[in-house]
Design an enzyme around this catalytic site. Structure first.
Site, PDB file in Angstrom:
ATOM      1  N   GLY B  10      28.001 -28.149  24.511  1.00  0.00           N
ATOM      2  CA  GLY B  10      26.647 -27.263  24.296  1.00  0.00           C
ATOM      3  C   GLY B  10      25.590 -28.216  24.965  1.00  0.00           C
ATOM      4  O   GLY B  10      25.481 -29.377  24.931  1.00  0.00           O
ATOM      5  N   ARG B 297       9.291 -21.196   5.231  1.00  0.00           N
ATOM      6  CA  ARG B 297       9.883 -19.803   5.582  1.00  0.00           C
ATOM      7  C   ARG B 297      10.340 -19.119   4.552  1.00  0.00           C
ATOM      8  O   ARG B 297      10.250 -17.538   4.441  1.00  0.00           O
ATOM      9  CB  ARG B 297      10.686 -19.972   6.843  1.00  0.00           C
ATOM     10  CG  ARG B 297       9.843 -20.326   8.149  1.00  0.00           C
ATOM     11  CD  ARG B 297      10.669 -20.996   9.209  1.00  0.00           C
ATOM     12  NE  ARG B 297       9.815 -21.526  10.240  1.00  0.00           N
ATOM     13  CZ  ARG B 297      10.341 -22.075  11.301  1.00  0.00           C
ATOM     14  NH1 ARG B 297      11.651 -22.155  11.257  1.00  0.00           N
ATOM     15  NH2 ARG B 297       9.592 -22.384  12.228  1.00  0.00           N
TER      16      ARG B 297
END
Lengths: 282, 639
Positions: B10, B297
């Site tokens: 990654g 959120r």
């Protein structure tokens, strides 16, 4: 961007198309396909239903799930490169209706508003095709190495903050730093040509993006430590003198990076650098 | 030259910072990425990165308060010591990024500017326009390129990770595939760092990039790595609906003054700008007077969902609300938010400086991920403290090493020795909900802080005596052969007919639709049971999948089809964990268990996969909550 859009006739045409786009229509995708390096290319056509808000990506996704041509023949899914789909990663760049751009931000309503309108998709021509619309842009990243596009820090140790910087300087650097290495500027450049031989990369034209990145790092107080090395790279073969001043790069840059300003600034810097070297007898 | 090598999988912020840190420690790094690392998903992060700085500190903020906010924001599910260490390191990380040349926005004096972000009453978020993730990723990409030019990092771009190679309980390498030539081969390594990000594609459309399938995590899970808190999925309150994805509209729009509202009258179809103030319902501000539009959120998402789905007050009767910036100076907006305003204009056609945006929540981030360990640092009070009162002096000084022991080999190591997980792919730091602008921080913190742990493990642990380079070839060859078999079996289905029910794209789409409907904002036992049986049905159909391309060169559709199989297994873990957690906490809201139950569930869910039977089981595990006492997480909501 809004001001730029308002001044650009092509953008005005797209806005008009968007307003007149017909709901529930079908659009024809003509896709230039190629199975791999050295293989011949061919065209295939797909009929794609276009829901509101569709872009080239969503249509390619439709084709991937239903790989059947307009003639009803089963074929393989079209291969293309993509990532973020919000025009910040640069991956999905291709030639759409003759112009290089990102396929994620190419909305079908803008380009093919009527039933049966045609969208033409081709891979970029300045990079070797891997398969279909996917090209190998490693040369572009290699060219960032040529200009040492980094700040030479003394490692990740805790050495306090970086240099103080004025908001104006930050604004200039931020704009340059938005370059996502998509390659639009290279596709549009008459001086930048397909080069499959890696050995020739270091001596063929480096391109507007790398010149602009050299400027970005020369503008940074610590980055400027490598200023002379960057200018040396730009002075050499395939450097800034190969720029033919066509100014296509700046017109196709999706991030509106002032590439011609960068080329002019680096051109001046290279000239001064050359004169200094001359007087130092180097 | 060291005989050791480390593999990093990654190339986003976690992977690049790990590569830089490990290479700096003198170990050669092989860096694998599905895409050129500069195109990794970190590029999509917009709003900023949190850290206490001198200005915030002199206004009463502290690293300790950042720690406290993160634990409270995560609804007391995160192990607390690692969060403390991350908050303590945050200012050093900003300094380092600054030295790397990140063009952070500046104050008039030329210092780094700060903005307000969710879950805090202090400005403590550093930012570079509204493309902060892009700018941070580029800085790390540049430093990695520098190491690459010196031969210390070797990149394998367009290579797909297929699985870890585990020998005698120790990870000694990976199997990977070149996505151009389709060559499958094994690579040896003395440690493997997974830094493969999130799994938005399990939910079909999300704010994630197309590469965020979560398949890499699932492949580790299948190999025996544990999956912690898989049910904890963040749904971001503000995204732009689209045909191919749901594009993020940054929390910074609210941090810079954006207001969320709907018309007070249901079905009011007037132009939003002609609706007078008194006839607008600023529901976040009215329901949360203290935090207003910058509630965390999960809360903003549930309120928007409530307004649209339960109250039917969505704009034009649809699932959308206004996010309004039109009261702000357009030049100010351009300076602070240009990137995201341009994206909105490009995709929707309206300029948000003059027209309120229409937004709706979208799957955004996975708090859950590979289960990881840590070694506690020096701060160990006799009793946990009460929640910190905002703006009061911190009980402990700013000093690193109090949360985690720097360099301890097991920091962020999974349950498999030598296999690490950094960034979004691990389950640390964010608990049941991540605060905005903490993701970039956790990615960088893992890479920079825990990179040393990897180097120490390689030198002082088992690889010190028996490096992977000297091990018998058999295990490596067998692992590669197994993956080649898997590929050949899938490619062998091409041309075998089959209808839509066995089309991997159709299976992937149905999975996304079902997971979004059953396992996001609102969940319940019966609906999760239904979802689990759907996932089981899809797994069965997938076992008979028929592919459409058997090319032995750059076979993208094969790669996606293979990932669908892994996504199904990850989905099963998510649904089972969501069912087991019979309470509501952070992003996980159960209509049948609407309150938090600390006595039973202030614990991690840990999913395990049995390779012999393919069965997925979930259990509860104690967490580290020695530093802060839990209390109700209300953000001052008015009843």
């Amino acid at each position: 961007m809004s001001t730029a859009t308002k001044l650009d006739p092509a953008a005005a045409q797209r806005a008009a198309n968007r307003k007149s786009a017909k709901a529930g229509r079908t659009v024809i995708f003509r896709v230039k396909r190629c199975e791999g390096p050295g293989k011949p290319s061919r065209w295939e056509e797909f009929k794609v239903p276009v829901p509101p808000g569709a872009n080239v990506i969503s249509c390619l996704q439709h084709i991937a799930a239903n790989p059947v041509t307009t003639q009803g023949a089963r074929t393989t899914p079209v291969v293309w490169d993509s990532g973020c789909l919000e025009e910040v990663c640069g991956a999905c760049t291709m030639v759409i209706n003759g112009r290089v751009r990102q396929s994620c931000s190419a909305l079908i309503d803008d380009y093919a508003p009527q039933e049966g309108d045609v969208m033409v998709l081709e891979p970029m021509s300045k990079f070797p095709v891997v398969r279909d619309l996917w090209v190998d842009r490693s040369r572009l990243f290699h060219n960032l190495q040529r200009v040492k596009a980094w700040v030479p820090i003394d490692g990740t140790y805790d050495l306090g903050s970086g240099p103080i910087e004025s908001p104006a300087s930050q604004g200039t650097r931020y704009k340059l730093s938005e370059c996502m290495s998509c390659g639009c500027c290279l596709e549009a450049c008459p001086q930048f040509n397909l080069e499959e031989d890696k050995a020739a990369w270091d001596t063929s034209f480096i391109g507007a993006h790398a010149i602009s990145q050299a400027r970005l790092f020369n503008e940074h107080a610590t980055g400027a430590i490598l200023k002379d090395e960057r200018l040396d790279a730009l002075m050499g073969q395939g450097g800034i003198n190969d720029c033919g001043n066509a100014q296509n790069c700046v017109k196709v840059c999706p991030k509106h990076i002032p590439l011609t300003e960068s080329i002019a600034a680096m051109g001046r810097a290279v000239t001064i650098h050359g004169i200094k070297k001359f007087f130092r007898g180097e | 030259m060291s005989q050791h090598r480390v593999i990093v999988v990654g190339g986003g912020l976690a992977g690049l910072s790990a590569s830089v840190r490990i290479a700096e420690a003198g170990l050669p790094v092989d860096l694998f990425s599905l895409v050129p690392v500069k195109r990794s998903h970190s590029v999509c992060a917009q709003g900023g990165i949190n850290a206490c700085n001198d200005v915030a500190r002199q206004q009463g903020y502290s690293e300790y308060e950042h720690f406290d906010e993160t634990v409270y924001g995560g609804d007391f599910l995160a192990d607390q010591h690692p969060v403390l260490e991350m908050a303590m390191w945050a200012p050093k990380i900003i300094d380092l990024l600054d030295r790397m040349g990140v063009p952070f926005n500046r104050t008039a004096e030329g210092r780094r500017d700060l903005r307000l972000f969710g879950g805090s009453l202090f400005k403590r978020t550093h930012f570079a326009g509204a493309t902060t993730g892009q700018q941070l990723l580029y800085a790390l990409d540049e430093q990695t390129r520098r190491f690459e030019s010196e031969g210390k990092v070797t990149k394998y771009e367009f290579w797909e990770f297929l699985g870890p190679i585990v020998e005698d309980g120790r990870c000694v390498g990976i199997v990977a595939q070149d996505m151009r030539t389709m060559q499958i081969r094994s690579f040896r390594a003395d440690a493997v760092v997974m830094a493969t990000g999130g799994n938005g594609l399990v939910f079909g459309k999300s704010t994630n990039s197309v590469i965020c399938t979560g398949a890499a995590l699932a492949r580790c899970f299948r190999a025996g790595a544990w999956y912690g808190n898989p049910e904890m999925i963040q749904v971001h309150p503000t995204a732009i609906p689209g045909a191919d994805k749901l594009r993020l509209m940054s929390e910074s729009a609210r941090g810079e003054g954006g207001r969320v509202w709907v018309p007070r009258k249901k079905g009011d179809t007037r132009d939003p700008k002609s609706i007078p103030e008194a006839e607008r319902y600023y529901f976040l501000e009215e329901r949360y007077p203290k935090y207003g539009n910058i509630v965390p959120r999960d809360i903003a998402t549930r309120e928007i969902f409530d307004i649209c789905v339960n109250e039917g007050m969505g704009v034009d009767g649809k699932n959308q609300v206004y996010l309004d910036l039109t009261h702000k100076d357009p030049d100010y907006l351009t300076r602070k938010l240009e990137g995201i305003l341009d994206i909105y204009e490009k995709f929707v056609g309206d300029d948000p400086r003059f027209t309120p945006m229409r937004i709706f929540p979208a799957v955004h981030y996975s708090m859950g991920g590979l289960w990881t360990q840590f070694v506690k640092g020096s701060y160990n009070p006799a009793e946990p403290r009460k929640k910190h009162a905002s703006g009061t002096p911190a009980p402990i000084d700013w000093k690193v090493g109090q949360g985690m022991l720097h360099g301890a080999p097991t920091n962020m190591m999974t349950n498999i020795e030598g296999l690490y997980a950094f960034g979004e792919v691990n389950f640390a730091y964010h608990g049941a909900n991540r605060l905005g602008a903490n993701a970039l921080l956790s990615c960088l913190f893992d890479g920079l802080f825990c990179g040393l742990s990897v180097a120490n493990y390689v030198r002082d642990g088992k690889p010190g005596k028996t490096p992977a380079s000297g091990m018998a070839a058999q295990a490596f060859d067998a692992a590669a052969a197994k993956e080649a078999d898997r590929m050949n079996r899938l490619l062998g289905t091409v041309g075998k007919g089959g209808d839509a029910s066995v089309n991997p794209y159709a299976i992937g789409k149905e999975l996304g639709d079902e997971m979004t409907a059953a396992c996001t904002v609102v969940r319940s036992g019966p609906r999760l049971a239904q979802c689990l049986s759907k996932v089981t049905e899809l797994r069965d159909r997938y076992s008979r999948a028929v592919l459409s391309d058997d090319a032995s060169w750059t076979n993208q559709s094969f790669s996606y089809s293979r990932a669908v199989g892994d996504m199904l297994i990850a989905a099963e873990a998510m649904v089972k964990a969501a069912d087991l957690r019979k309470e509501s906490r952070g992003a996980h809201y159960r209509t049948d268990f609407p309150t938090r139950d600390d006595s039973q569930f202030m614990k991690s869910t840990v999913a395990k996969h049995d390779p012999a039977t393919g069965a997925v089981s979930v259990e509860l595990q104690e967490i580290d909550h020695a530093l802060i006492l839990p209390e109700a997480r209300t953000y001052g909501k008015k009843s």
